[in-house]
Design an enzyme around this catalytic site. Sequence first.
Site, mmCIF file in Angstrom:
data_model
loop_
_atom_site.group_PDB
_atom_site.id
_atom_site.type_symbol
_atom_site.label_atom_id
_atom_site.label_comp_id
_atom_site.label_asym_id
_atom_site.label_seq_id
_atom_site.Cartn_x
_atom_site.Cartn_y
_atom_site.Cartn_z
ATOM 1 N N ASP A 67 50.682 -26.797 28.712
ATOM 2 C CA ASP A 67 49.944 -25.601 28.291
ATOM 3 C C ASP A 67 48.442 -25.770 28.490
ATOM 4 O O ASP A 67 47.952 -26.862 28.778
ATOM 5 C CB ASP A 67 50.261 -25.268 26.825
ATOM 6 C CG ASP A 67 50.194 -26.499 25.905
ATOM 7 O OD1 ASP A 67 49.586 -27.510 26.304
ATOM 8 O OD2 ASP A 67 50.743 -26.433 24.804
ATOM 9 N N ASN A 136 54.030 -26.304 12.474
ATOM 10 C CA ASN A 136 54.948 -25.181 12.248
ATOM 11 C C ASN A 136 56.187 -25.266 13.146
ATOM 12 O O ASN A 136 56.958 -24.328 13.250
ATOM 13 C CB ASN A 136 54.225 -23.842 12.471
ATOM 14 C CG ASN A 136 53.744 -23.672 13.919
ATOM 15 O OD1 ASN A 136 53.987 -24.531 14.766
ATOM 16 N ND2 ASN A 136 53.088 -22.564 14.193
ATOM 17 N N HIS A 138 56.129 -25.790 16.504
ATOM 18 C CA HIS A 138 55.987 -25.344 17.895
ATOM 19 C C HIS A 138 56.084 -26.517 18.865
ATOM 20 O O HIS A 138 55.787 -27.667 18.531
ATOM 21 C CB HIS A 138 54.718 -24.505 18.123
ATOM 22 C CG HIS A 138 53.410 -25.231 18.112
ATOM 23 N ND1 HIS A 138 52.301 -24.768 17.439
ATOM 24 C CD2 HIS A 138 53.000 -26.383 18.704
ATOM 25 C CE1 HIS A 138 51.294 -25.584 17.630
ATOM 26 N NE2 HIS A 138 51.687 -26.585 18.392
ATOM 27 N N GLU A 143 55.348 -20.617 19.749
ATOM 28 C CA GLU A 143 55.216 -20.488 18.301
ATOM 29 C C GLU A 143 56.506 -19.951 17.678
ATOM 30 O O GLU A 143 57.283 -19.257 18.357
ATOM 31 C CB GLU A 143 54.054 -19.538 17.977
ATOM 32 C CG GLU A 143 52.695 -19.989 18.522
ATOM 33 C CD GLU A 143 52.061 -21.125 17.711
ATOM 34 O OE1 GLU A 143 52.782 -21.854 17.010
ATOM 35 O OE2 GLU A 143 50.825 -21.277 17.798
HETATM 36 C C1 GLP Z 1 49.059 -28.548 20.091
HETATM 37 C C2 GLP Z 1 49.792 -28.569 21.439
HETATM 38 C C3 GLP Z 1 51.172 -29.153 21.313
HETATM 39 C C4 GLP Z 1 51.105 -30.313 20.333
HETATM 40 C C5 GLP Z 1 50.855 -29.804 18.956
HETATM 41 C C6 GLP Z 1 50.650 -30.883 17.895
HETATM 42 O O1 GLP Z 1 48.419 -27.410 19.777
HETATM 43 N N1 GLP Z 1 49.848 -27.332 22.152
HETATM 44 O O2 GLP Z 1 51.633 -29.538 22.587
HETATM 45 O O3 GLP Z 1 52.323 -31.017 20.325
HETATM 46 O O4 GLP Z 1 49.836 -28.849 18.947
HETATM 47 O O5 GLP Z 1 49.392 -31.416 17.971
HETATM 48 P P1 GLP Z 1 48.937 -32.741 17.231
HETATM 49 O O6 GLP Z 1 49.540 -33.859 18.005
HETATM 50 O O7 GLP Z 1 47.446 -32.727 17.339
HETATM 51 O O8 GLP Z 1 49.446 -32.671 15.845
#
Ligand code: GLP
Length: 247
Positions: A67, A136, A138, A143
């Site tokens: 992404d 959450n 995702h 989402e």
């Molecule tokens: C982000 C990314 C995800 C990631 C998630 C968790 O926004 N788009 O690919 O797995 O949120 O992030 P973190 O590892 O900082 O908790």
Amino acid sequence: MRVAVLPSADEAERHVAALFAAQLRRKPDSVLGLATGGTPVGVYRALVAAHRAGEADFGKARTFNLDEYAGVPPSHPQSYAAYMRTHLFDHVNLSPDRTHLPEGDADRAEDACRLYDALYRYYGPADLQLLGIGANGHIGFNEPGFVSATGGTQVVRLAESTRRANARFFGEGEQVPAYALTMSAGRILQARSIVLLATGAAKAAIVARALEGPIGTDCPASLLQLHPDATVVLDLEAAGALAPERG
Ligand code: GLP
């Protein structure tokens, strides 16, 4: 789903990096699916170390990221393109034409999504896909409640909770983008193998929900239960809410 619980975040990150290094040794021209966020930073650190030790050759590999923020150019320090350069691309033998991210600042985001998806369908699917998990549930930026099993790469509106969670990466007064371009959950599930990494107590509840709760779009990561070759790597804290026989 296989679940591997390691004593510390550091060991969990190194475990995941070792899976990627082994994938590259097994198949040097692997397509690697990559993720961003706080969680995989240690994985990339360990992969850079493995590369320097001669244990991970990226010369024939190709990478696809999940992404990118919409409206954010690759030069912006909080773009996922910049994140990837900082944590991996600038330190290993991956030529830029073999690394792919959705074009966040394209004039027409839908066209950028179509192009990205066509590239992924041509070169992919990923041999090994790295995933984190949002608080959450995702995956990528899919989402809860907005999960497409059939779509390719899409423009999505970020949940307010995701924007709050990611505000820590942005400067004071800087807005977290409201939209992103993401591979759909359906596309992500096409990867041949998937490894999801979660570390820290803050992820314990959502990890238990994803692994042990019902499969549903209210928790996109629960869809991994449908995948034939998915491994979840956890540290003890992230495994803290799993049923006793697992954690
Ligand atoms: C982000 C990314 C995800 C990631 C998630 C968790 O926004 N788009 O690919 O797995 O949120 O992030 P973190 O590892 O900082 O908790």
